[in-house]
Structures are given as structure tokens and as C-alpha cells.
Design a protein around this motif. Structure first.
Motif, PDB file in Angstrom:
ATOM      1  N   CYS A  43       0.858  -1.180   0.000  1.00 39.27           N
ATOM      2  CA  CYS A  43       0.000   0.000   0.000  1.00 39.27           C
ATOM      3  C   CYS A  43       0.897   1.233   0.000  1.00 39.27           C
ATOM      4  CB  CYS A  43      -0.900  -0.020   1.225  1.00 39.27           C
ATOM      5  SG  CYS A  43      -1.930   1.434   1.386  1.00 39.27           S
ATOM      6  N   LEU A  44       0.777   2.043  -1.013  1.00 39.77           N
ATOM      7  CA  LEU A  44       1.622   3.220  -1.141  1.00 39.77           C
ATOM      8  C   LEU A  44       1.383   4.201  -0.006  1.00 39.77           C
ATOM      9  CD1 LEU A  44       3.736   4.572  -2.922  1.00 39.77           C
ATOM     10  CD2 LEU A  44       1.884   5.651  -4.180  1.00 39.77           C
ATOM     11  N   LEU A  45       0.146   4.344   0.437  1.00 41.27           N
ATOM     12  CA  LEU A  45      -0.165   5.260   1.531  1.00 41.27           C
ATOM     13  C   LEU A  45       0.518   4.806   2.817  1.00 41.27           C
ATOM     14  CD1 LEU A  45      -1.871   7.749   2.433  1.00 41.27           C
ATOM     15  CD2 LEU A  45      -3.558   6.098   3.202  1.00 41.27           C
ATOM     16  N   LYS A  46       0.440   3.515   3.119  1.00 45.41           N
ATOM     17  CA  LYS A  46       1.057   3.010   4.352  1.00 45.41           C
ATOM     18  C   LYS A  46       2.583   3.075   4.277  1.00 45.41           C
ATOM     19  CE  LYS A  46       0.764  -0.452   7.833  1.00 45.41           C
ATOM     20  NZ  LYS A  46      -0.304  -0.903   8.659  1.00 45.41           N
ATOM     21  N   LEU A  47       3.134   2.819   3.091  1.00 49.90           N
ATOM     22  CA  LEU A  47       4.582   2.858   2.918  1.00 49.90           C
ATOM     23  C   LEU A  47       5.120   4.269   3.103  1.00 49.90           C
ATOM     24  CD1 LEU A  47       7.081   1.175   2.199  1.00 49.90           C
ATOM     25  CD2 LEU A  47       6.668   1.775  -0.190  1.00 49.90           C
ATOM     26  N   THR A  48       4.412   5.273   2.591  1.00 49.93           N
ATOM     27  CA  THR A  48       4.928   6.637   2.641  1.00 49.93           C
ATOM     28  C   THR A  48       4.554   7.383   3.915  1.00 49.93           C
ATOM     29  OG1 THR A  48       3.017   7.412   1.381  1.00 49.93           O
ATOM     30  CG2 THR A  48       5.019   6.897   0.151  1.00 49.93           C
ATOM     31  N   THR A  49       3.354   7.128   4.469  1.00 55.12           N
ATOM     32  CA  THR A  49       2.915   7.899   5.634  1.00 55.12           C
ATOM     33  C   THR A  49       2.842   7.081   6.914  1.00 55.12           C
ATOM     34  OG1 THR A  49       0.570   7.438   5.267  1.00 55.12           O
ATOM     35  CG2 THR A  49       1.503   9.376   4.153  1.00 55.12           C
ATOM     36  N   GLY A  50       2.772   5.768   6.802  1.00 59.96           N
ATOM     37  CA  GLY A  50       2.607   4.925   7.971  1.00 59.96           C
ATOM     38  C   GLY A  50       1.159   4.791   8.405  1.00 59.96           C
ATOM     39  N   LEU A  51       0.231   5.430   7.683  1.00 51.14           N
ATOM     40  CA  LEU A  51      -1.187   5.363   8.025  1.00 51.14           C
ATOM     41  C   LEU A  51      -1.854   4.207   7.305  1.00 51.14           C
ATOM     42  CD1 LEU A  51      -2.082   9.151   7.754  1.00 51.14           C
ATOM     43  CD2 LEU A  51      -1.655   7.852   9.836  1.00 51.14           C
ATOM     44  N   ASP A  52      -2.862   3.642   7.952  1.00 52.42           N
ATOM     45  CA  ASP A  52      -3.662   2.596   7.314  1.00 52.42           C
ATOM     46  C   ASP A  52      -4.669   3.248   6.381  1.00 52.42           C
ATOM     47  OD1 ASP A  52      -2.490   0.415   8.493  1.00 52.42           O
ATOM     48  OD2 ASP A  52      -3.862   0.389  10.185  1.00 52.42           O
ATOM     49  N   CYS A  53      -4.731   2.777   5.141  1.00 55.58           N
ATOM     50  CA  CYS A  53      -5.724   3.282   4.197  1.00 55.58           C
ATOM     51  C   CYS A  53      -7.050   2.553   4.458  1.00 55.58           C
ATOM     52  CB  CYS A  53      -5.251   3.085   2.757  1.00 55.58           C
ATOM     53  SG  CYS A  53      -5.307   1.394   2.167  1.00 55.58           S
ATOM     54  N   PRO A  54      -8.142   2.963   3.814  1.00 57.61           N
ATOM     55  CA  PRO A  54      -9.429   2.296   4.049  1.00 57.61           C
ATOM     56  C   PRO A  54      -9.431   0.815   3.705  1.00 57.61           C
ATOM     57  CG  PRO A  54      -9.791   4.393   2.990  1.00 57.61           C
ATOM     58  CD  PRO A  54      -8.306   4.178   3.008  1.00 57.61           C
ATOM     59  N   GLY A  55      -8.546   0.370   2.837  1.00 61.33           N
ATOM     60  CA  GLY A  55      -8.515  -1.038   2.459  1.00 61.33           C
ATOM     61  C   GLY A  55      -7.413  -1.833   3.126  1.00 61.33           C
ATOM     62  N   CYS A  56      -6.580  -1.186   3.930  1.00 63.70           N
ATOM     63  CA  CYS A  56      -5.469  -1.898   4.563  1.00 63.70           C
ATOM     64  C   CYS A  56      -5.993  -3.060   5.412  1.00 63.70           C
ATOM     65  CB  CYS A  56      -4.656  -0.957   5.446  1.00 63.70           C
ATOM     66  SG  CYS A  56      -3.376  -0.077   4.558  1.00 63.70           S
ATOM     67  N   GLY A  57      -5.375  -4.202   5.235  1.00 59.80           N
ATOM     68  CA  GLY A  57      -5.770  -5.403   5.945  1.00 59.80           C
ATOM     69  C   GLY A  57      -6.761  -6.251   5.183  1.00 59.80           C
ATOM     70  N   GLY A  58      -7.252  -5.764   4.051  1.00 53.83           N
ATOM     71  CA  GLY A  58      -8.246  -6.502   3.276  1.00 53.83           C
ATOM     72  C   GLY A  58      -7.696  -7.798   2.700  1.00 53.83           C
ATOM     73  N   THR A  59      -6.461  -7.776   2.198  1.00 57.41           N
ATOM     74  CA  THR A  59      -5.873  -8.991   1.630  1.00 57.41           C
ATOM     75  C   THR A  59      -5.611 -10.021   2.722  1.00 57.41           C
ATOM     76  OG1 THR A  59      -4.826  -7.616  -0.049  1.00 57.41           O
ATOM     77  CG2 THR A  59      -4.030  -9.867   0.151  1.00 57.41           C
ATOM     78  N   ARG A  60      -5.130  -9.559   3.868  1.00 59.92           N
ATOM     79  CA  ARG A  60      -4.915 -10.483   4.988  1.00 59.92           C
ATOM     80  C   ARG A  60      -6.235 -11.031   5.500  1.00 59.92           C
ATOM     81  NH1 ARG A  60      -1.362  -6.329   8.052  1.00 59.92           N
ATOM     82  NH2 ARG A  60      -2.338  -5.075   6.472  1.00 59.92           N
ATOM     83  N   ALA A  61      -7.274 -10.182   5.536  1.00 61.24           N
ATOM     84  CA  ALA A  61      -8.599 -10.659   5.949  1.00 61.24           C
ATOM     85  C   ALA A  61      -9.107 -11.709   4.969  1.00 61.24           C
ATOM     86  CB  ALA A  61      -9.577  -9.491   6.037  1.00 61.24           C
ATOM     87  N   PHE A  62      -8.890 -11.494   3.668  1.00 65.14           N
ATOM     88  CA  PHE A  62      -9.304 -12.472   2.653  1.00 65.14           C
ATOM     89  C   PHE A  62      -8.549 -13.785   2.854  1.00 65.14           C
ATOM     90  CE2 PHE A  62      -9.326 -13.665  -2.063  1.00 65.14           C
ATOM     91  CZ  PHE A  62     -10.584 -14.215  -1.995  1.00 65.14           C
ATOM     92  N   TRP A  63      -7.259 -13.703   3.172  1.00 72.27           N
ATOM     93  CA  TRP A  63      -6.450 -14.907   3.404  1.00 72.27           C
ATOM     94  C   TRP A  63      -7.013 -15.699   4.583  1.00 72.27           C
ATOM     95  CZ3 TRP A  63      -3.247 -17.173   7.050  1.00 72.27           C
ATOM     96  CH2 TRP A  63      -2.372 -18.158   6.567  1.00 72.27           C
ATOM     97  N   TYR A  64      -7.343 -14.992   5.666  1.00 69.35           N
ATOM     98  CA  TYR A  64      -7.899 -15.671   6.836  1.00 69.35           C
ATOM     99  C   TYR A  64      -9.289 -16.232   6.556  1.00 69.35           C
ATOM    100  CZ  TYR A  64      -4.076 -14.277   9.894  1.00 69.35           C
ATOM    101  OH  TYR A  64      -2.850 -14.140  10.468  1.00 69.35           O
ATOM    102  N   VAL A  65     -10.109 -15.538   5.758  1.00 69.47           N
ATOM    103  CA  VAL A  65     -11.424 -16.069   5.378  1.00 69.47           C
ATOM    104  C   VAL A  65     -11.254 -17.352   4.578  1.00 69.47           C
ATOM    105  CG1 VAL A  65     -13.420 -15.655   3.881  1.00 69.47           C
ATOM    106  CG2 VAL A  65     -12.713 -13.906   5.500  1.00 69.47           C
ATOM    107  N   LEU A  66     -10.296 -17.367   3.650  1.00 65.83           N
ATOM    108  CA  LEU A  66     -10.047 -18.572   2.859  1.00 65.83           C
ATOM    109  C   LEU A  66      -9.590 -19.739   3.723  1.00 65.83           C
ATOM    110  CD1 LEU A  66      -8.295 -17.055  -0.278  1.00 65.83           C
ATOM    111  CD2 LEU A  66     -10.621 -17.978  -0.119  1.00 65.83           C
TER     112      LEU A  66
END
Length: 168
Positions: free
Chosen positions: A71-94
Motif C-alpha cells: 500500500c503506497l499510503l502506508k509505505l509513505t505515511t505509515g497510516l492505514d488506508c481504508p482497504g489496509c488489511g483486506g488482503t490479509r482478511a481475505f487470506w484468513y477467510v479462505l
């Protein structure tokens, strides 16, 4: 002299404007008109399967914060964007771990059953001509969901307890 060229009332003897004649369909439109009805749902299912396959192979739970893709926003600012964690959540759902998925992105886990129902209803209607009971999603509901998502995105970036629980 000035009144002759400018009229404020439409002239009833003037010819009506020409009607719109659509252009003849091009090759792409003709191809899509002949495509089987099951092609669109199968294509969407293929995209979902590709995303699931990538997520299973990439294992986003073990990657570094700066690993590609990131995530470019997290990499540059350290802030979580609205979608941050979505891929990890999808992995855990799977993997069937819903509490861990909700820990990474609670709104994704909340929206997933609705999205799945919409896909199944659309596929059933398009391919099998079967209508499931409609999911009535009003513009107000969408607005409330987006407002909650915005609030969630702001709260997860606050550095105080209890909001640090939202930070991924």
C-alpha cells in the motif's frame, strides 16, 4: 432589425430536430450480443479464483510492510488506508479463521456475505433464469456503510487505546 434574428418563442413552422439514429453496431458489440449468457458470471468467478489463488500463494500474513505489492499510503505515511488489511482478511477467510479476518478488516468480513449473495443472485438470474429474493440495498444503506467505513478508517489510525486495536 435586432428583433428579426432573435426570437423568444419557438417557430411552429420550423422543421423538427433530426431524430437520433444510432450508429451500426461494431464488431465488439456484435460479438458480445452473441456471447453465451454464462460467459460473464464465469469470467467474474475466474477473477475471484485468480484473486484467491494469488492470496493463497503470496501469504500476506508473513510479508514485510515494504514487500511488493504494498500500500503506497502506508509505505509513505505509515497510516492505514481504508482497504489496509483486506488482503490479509481475505487470506484468513479462505482459511476459515473469521476472528482473525475481522481483526484485520472487520468491514470486509461484514460485507463479504452480501457480496456473495449478490453474485449468486445475479448468476442465477442470468444463467438459470431463477430469481432469488432481492437484496434491497437502498442508497441510504450505502451511504451509512460508506460513512462507517470512513469512520473506521479514521479510528484505526488514532494512536490511543482502545483505537490501537484497529491498527493493522
Amino acid at each position: 432589425m435586432y428583433g428579426d434574428s432573435v426570437t423568444s418563442v419557438a417557430d411552429p413552422t420550423a422543421a423538427p430536430p433530426p431524430y437520433y439514429v444510432p450508429p451500426p453496431p461494431n464488431r465488439f458489440v456484435r460479438l458480445m450480443a452473441r456471447a453465451p449468457k454464462w460467459l460473464a458470471p464465469v469470467s467474474v468467478l475466474g477473477c475471484i479464483a485468480a484473486a484467491a489463488g494469488y492470496t493463497m500463494l503470496a501469504d500476506p500474513t508473513e510479508s514485510r510492510a515494504d514487500a511488493a505489492p504494498t500500500c503506497l499510503l502506508k509505505l509513505t505515511t505509515g497510516l492505514d488506508c481504508p482497504g489496509c488489511g483486506g488482503t490479509r482478511a481475505f487470506w484468513y477467510v479462505l482459511h476459515g479463521n473469521l476472528p482473525a479476518a475481522a481483526r484485520h478488516h472487520a468491514l470486509f468480513v461484514f460485507a463479504l456475505p452480501f457480496l456473495l449473495y449478490l453474485y449468486v443472485a445475479w448468476t442465477g438470474q442470468r444463467v438459470f433464469k431463477r430469481k432469488l429474493p432481492p437484496l434491497r440495498i437502498t442508497p441510504t444503506m450505502i451511504g451509512v456503510f460508506l460513512a462507517v467505513w470512513l469512520g473506521f478508517s479514521i479510528l484505526r489510525n488514532l494512536p490511543w487505546a482502545p483505537f490501537t486495536w484497529f491498527y493493522v
